[in-house]
Design a protein around this motif. Sequence first.
Motif, mmCIF file in Angstrom:
data_model
loop_
_atom_site.group_PDB
_atom_site.id
_atom_site.type_symbol
_atom_site.label_atom_id
_atom_site.label_comp_id
_atom_site.label_asym_id
_atom_site.label_seq_id
_atom_site.Cartn_x
_atom_site.Cartn_y
_atom_site.Cartn_z
ATOM 1 N N LEU A 61 -25.068 30.718 -5.774
ATOM 2 C CA LEU A 61 -24.633 31.404 -4.549
ATOM 3 C C LEU A 61 -25.614 32.505 -4.153
ATOM 4 C CD1 LEU A 61 -20.745 31.711 -4.878
ATOM 5 C CD2 LEU A 61 -22.044 30.423 -3.164
ATOM 6 N N ALA A 62 -26.224 33.162 -5.128
ATOM 7 C CA ALA A 62 -27.204 34.203 -4.810
ATOM 8 C C ALA A 62 -28.407 33.591 -4.100
ATOM 9 C CB ALA A 62 -27.639 34.915 -6.094
ATOM 10 N N ALA A 63 -28.901 32.483 -4.606
ATOM 11 C CA ALA A 63 -30.032 31.810 -3.961
ATOM 12 C C ALA A 63 -29.624 31.268 -2.594
ATOM 13 C CB ALA A 63 -30.544 30.683 -4.846
ATOM 14 N N ALA A 64 -28.386 30.787 -2.489
ATOM 15 C CA ALA A 64 -27.900 30.283 -1.199
ATOM 16 C C ALA A 64 -27.848 31.400 -0.169
ATOM 17 C CB ALA A 64 -26.521 29.651 -1.373
ATOM 18 N N ALA A 65 -27.344 32.575 -0.564
ATOM 19 C CA ALA A 65 -27.283 33.708 0.363
ATOM 20 C C ALA A 65 -28.681 34.146 0.769
ATOM 21 C CB ALA A 65 -26.525 34.871 -0.285
ATOM 22 N N LEU A 66 -29.611 34.131 -0.182
ATOM 23 C CA LEU A 66 -30.998 34.490 0.113
ATOM 24 C C LEU A 66 -31.603 33.520 1.131
ATOM 25 C CD1 LEU A 66 -33.171 36.542 -0.808
ATOM 26 C CD2 LEU A 66 -33.908 34.841 -2.494
ATOM 27 N N ALA A 67 -31.374 32.231 0.899
ATOM 28 C CA ALA A 67 -31.926 31.220 1.805
ATOM 29 C C ALA A 67 -31.306 31.320 3.192
ATOM 30 C CB ALA A 67 -31.706 29.826 1.226
ATOM 31 N N ASP A 114 -20.829 27.695 4.571
ATOM 32 C CA ASP A 114 -22.259 27.351 4.448
ATOM 33 C C ASP A 114 -22.796 27.622 3.047
ATOM 34 O OD1 ASP A 114 -22.548 26.400 6.990
ATOM 35 O OD2 ASP A 114 -23.639 28.134 7.781
ATOM 36 N N LEU A 115 -22.452 28.785 2.472
ATOM 37 C CA LEU A 115 -23.054 29.146 1.190
ATOM 38 C C LEU A 115 -22.693 28.142 0.102
ATOM 39 C CD1 LEU A 115 -22.775 33.050 1.080
ATOM 40 C CD2 LEU A 115 -24.601 31.602 1.982
ATOM 41 N N ASP A 116 -21.467 27.673 0.122
ATOM 42 C CA ASP A 116 -21.074 26.666 -0.880
ATOM 43 C C ASP A 116 -21.880 25.379 -0.693
ATOM 44 O OD1 ASP A 116 -19.207 28.296 -2.096
ATOM 45 O OD2 ASP A 116 -17.571 27.636 -0.797
ATOM 46 N N ARG A 117 -22.083 24.984 0.580
ATOM 47 C CA ARG A 117 -22.857 23.755 0.839
ATOM 48 C C ARG A 117 -24.320 23.930 0.416
ATOM 49 N NH1 ARG A 117 -19.139 23.442 5.238
ATOM 50 N NH2 ARG A 117 -20.362 24.845 6.540
ATOM 51 N N ILE A 118 -24.887 25.103 0.697
ATOM 52 C CA ILE A 118 -26.284 25.334 0.319
ATOM 53 C C ILE A 118 -26.415 25.369 -1.202
ATOM 54 C CG2 ILE A 118 -28.208 26.960 0.462
ATOM 55 C CD1 ILE A 118 -27.018 27.897 3.167
ATOM 56 N N ALA A 119 -25.476 26.043 -1.845
ATOM 57 C CA ALA A 119 -25.529 26.123 -3.312
ATOM 58 C C ALA A 119 -25.410 24.739 -3.939
ATOM 59 C CB ALA A 119 -24.411 27.040 -3.816
ATOM 60 N N ALA A 120 -24.567 23.898 -3.365
ATOM 61 C CA ALA A 120 -24.393 22.540 -3.914
ATOM 62 C C ALA A 120 -25.676 21.722 -3.775
ATOM 63 C CB ALA A 120 -23.237 21.831 -3.193
ATOM 64 N N ALA A 121 -26.380 21.918 -2.665
ATOM 65 C CA ALA A 121 -27.633 21.172 -2.453
ATOM 66 C C ALA A 121 -28.794 21.791 -3.205
ATOM 67 C CB ALA A 121 -27.949 21.121 -0.959
ATOM 68 N N LEU A 167 -33.687 24.133 2.291
ATOM 69 C CA LEU A 167 -34.748 24.586 3.194
ATOM 70 C C LEU A 167 -35.770 23.483 3.437
ATOM 71 C CD1 LEU A 167 -35.217 28.185 1.742
ATOM 72 C CD2 LEU A 167 -34.340 27.613 4.009
ATOM 73 N N HIS A 168 -36.206 22.821 2.367
ATOM 74 C CA HIS A 168 -37.200 21.738 2.529
ATOM 75 C C HIS A 168 -36.647 20.616 3.400
ATOM 76 C CE1 HIS A 168 -39.886 22.773 -1.186
ATOM 77 N NE2 HIS A 168 -39.753 23.768 -0.342
ATOM 78 N N GLY A 169 -35.358 20.381 3.319
ATOM 79 C CA GLY A 169 -34.747 19.311 4.105
ATOM 80 C C GLY A 169 -34.781 19.555 5.601
#
Length: 443
Positions: free
Chosen positions: A3-9, A21-28, A34-36
């Motif tokens: 979640l920390a990396a997700a919030a940063l991104a 969003d943060l849960d979805r980013i953390a899962a990916a 970002l690369h996607g």
Amino acid sequence: MGLAAAALAANRFGLGARPGDLDRIAAAGARTWLHGQLEPLPPSPFLDGLDGSDRHLATLVRRSDRARMEAWQENMVSTFRTEAGLHLLDAVDSDRPFACRLVRFWSNHFAITVRKDGRLRSLVGAYEREAIRPHVMGAFRALLGAVVRHPAMLLYLDQNTSLGGGSRAAARRDAAAEGSGVNENLARELMELHTLGVDGGYGQADVRALANILTGWTVGLKDEVGTRFRPGRHEPGDKRLLGVTIAEDGAGETEQALDLLARHPSTARFVATKLCRHFIADEPDGVSVRAVAERFQETGGDLPAVYERMIEVGLAGPLPPKLKRPDDLVLSAARATGFHKGRPAPLLGALRRLGQMPYQAVSPKGYDDEALAWAAPGAVLDRIAWSGEVASRAPELGLSPQALGVAVLGPDLDEELRLLLERAPSRVEGLALLIASPAFQKR
């Protein structure tokens, strides 16, 4: 950590998180998310179908009497508001906010402002859609070429008045009314603001040489509408640019010059510095800038490869937070709370109030990226007051202010702010505290 990396991104590279969003980013995975996004932008439901620059230019041609002039001016203002609003809605609604940030970054890098020429009100939206958006995930050289040849840029920097002193047109007395000589505006901004940077190692002789190289490019407003190269207005002869001879070749000289500028080491450093300043830190460190600049040069300006290196740098470790510019703040608040309720007017009103109306920077330099430009006492008070208005307009999302804070800030919601939100006297006051908090105002 996820979640920390997700919030940063979501905050450093994106436009802020929406609930979920943060849960979805953390899962990916933050890097994968970002690369996607480094693929050509898909069609936008907000932007597709809008009139192109050729159609808008044609209306300039048709205005031949007072009534048509007044109707054209009204239509131009309406087009500007519509385009600016739809571009904002596209960003708020986007599932690819990093890509949207990149479009906005390059639009500001190659800034056009309607303050100089009212005719640009009908063209700036099309400029972003036609010259910027299709090339954001391609090569810098292609982006540069599209920008330089777009009619909006040619009109903005007066290229349509430039006339080679030794050209055939200059030799005819009747050409004087169309332009009195070589105009250096486009050449100067190309080197100072778009490629090499002010300290990029060029001189006045290079500006003059590039201005001569660019002679002949105009915008047809009478018979042939749109960008045209008119050989009769071009300065003949070889030119010497940055120590390189550009052989006489008409429009081909521009291609040679843009190739030279795009691959110059100063361009790599300048672009890398601006990317790092926008996405990472007001004063990016030399190591980060060199890493991004090296990737720029290694790949010949392949922008997705450059972005990948920037992502590595930006996710690598703790960095000082950046104050959000007004546009970042407004878009992130809209994504978090939905205060705009699907309409562009509240977004445009907020940007007008906070001092960053789209396409209205005071100069070709565009809007500043550093906190110093946006953190004057009066501006901070405006942000706080506006946060209260956002809170009062936000629809009921079924989340308490504390729960919304967790959803959009993740681990960046510290204990002090969490307690403030929990103890807020009302939902509106809690939301105002969240939007006005340093955790939300920075990224």
